[in-house]
Scaffold this active site. Structure first.
Site, short mmCIF file in Angstrom:
data_model
loop_
_atom_site.label_atom_id
_atom_site.label_comp_id
_atom_site.label_asym_id
_atom_site.label_seq_id
_atom_site.Cartn_x
_atom_site.Cartn_y
_atom_site.Cartn_z
CE LYS A 82 16.75 -27.70 -15.37
NZ LYS A 82 17.14 -26.83 -15.78
CG ASP A 118 20.36 -25.70 -15.73
OD1 ASP A 118 21.11 -25.92 -16.12
OD2 ASP A 118 19.61 -25.76 -15.19
#
Length: 301
Positions: A82, A118
């Site tokens: 990420k 997220d």
């Protein structure tokens, strides 16, 4: 393109993928593809598992380039990529830039645009499961990628005090400093006394891998849980973790990790396909998947 009685029928197809390590059990591909089918188009979604490839994040440039060449509309990105994917991108959304983490990359017109769904996924799942939660004094365990998303979400939702704990004290301090800069009206700090913090906490967020099938157990002593504090989990394999089971025994209101899993996929689906998903349908599909066991994603030819 298919034909029927001489008439050409154009069948829309979209292709995407998930890059990460140890992702064979991810339900994200199945949720995406089922929603695509429900909306009437073919949506092929591949698992690109670094463990299966015997590789690490160093192959990301090649994988992203290959996705572009293969005509994928985008990629979801998970651990441990990420942060590593960011230098490969042309643009970041504001939220992704603030979090320093990307979990969705839109590939469009030769550009790579990074987003983070997220935090929104966690917030939406939290609101639905704990709509009356007191965000006055929140304790968070974990300052990694998931922890950054949950901290950002909690502060976006109005948390007044957030104390972050991590086995790596420097990492907890770094996340607290970054979040404090983004939310100056809140008190955000790294914790040093978990027992004391839990005594006065109105809620606990668990954002570490502890409790997963491959890492069972509790992330803190059970005696620190008390009925005045809600408990929110990010782990969803299993959905009912040891932490949630213990919290329920002690009278805590709880939120499982399924909310974050579903709603990050809901927002990512919209970004990758350009179509608005039916969130309730995706929730129902997730429930069916978690009740019937592992569903593996289709592999792209």
């Amino acid at each position: 393109m298919a034909s029927k009685e001489g008439t050409a029928i154009i069948v829309e197809e979209k292709r995407a993928g998930l890059i990460g390590a140890g992702i064979q059990r991810s339900l994200t591909p199945a949720m995406h593809m089922a929603e695509g089918t429900a909306q009437g188009f073919t949506y092929r979604y591949a698992l690109i598992d670094l463990d299966s490839l015997g590789a690490g994040p160093s192959v990301l440039p090649e994988l992203v380039r290959q996705a572009e060449q293969d005509g994928l509309c985008g990629l979801n990105i998970t651990y441990p990529c990420k942060q590593q994917v960011i230098p490969l991108l042309d643009e970041l959304s504001d939220d992704a830039a603030k979090l320093g983490a990307v979990n969705t990359v839109v590939l469009s017109k030769g550009r790579r645009i990074g987003h983070n769904t997220d935090w929104w996924g966690y917030a939406e799942g939290f609101r639905r499961q704990l709509p009356q939660a007191d965000l006055g004094r929140v304790v968070q365990l974990g300052a990694g990628g998931a922890g950054a998303a949950t901290a950002f979400a909690l502060l976006k939702m109005g948390a007044r005090e957030l104390t972050i704990f991590d086995v790596d004290g420097d990492r907890a301090a770094g996340l607290a400093h970054a979040m404090a800069a983004h939310f100056p009206s809140a008190t955000v700090e790294a914790g040093c006394d978990l027992g004391r913090a839990m005594e006065i906490a109105t809620g606990l967020v668990h954002a570490t891998p502890t409790g997963m099938d491959k890492l069972p157990g509790l992330p803190l002593p059970a005696d620190l849980l008390h009925s005045d504090a809600w408990v929110s989990e990010v782990v969803y394999f299993p959905l009912e973790t040891a932490l949630l089971a213990e919290a329920r025994k002690r009278g805590c209101a709880v939120a499982d990790g399924g909310g974050m899993a579903v709603f990050q996929a809901v927002r990512a689906f919209a970004l990758l396909t350009g179509r608005e998903p039916n969130a309730e349908r995706m929730l129902a599909h997730f429930a069916s998947l978690t009740n019937t066991g592992l569903v593996r994603a289709e592999r792209l030819a």
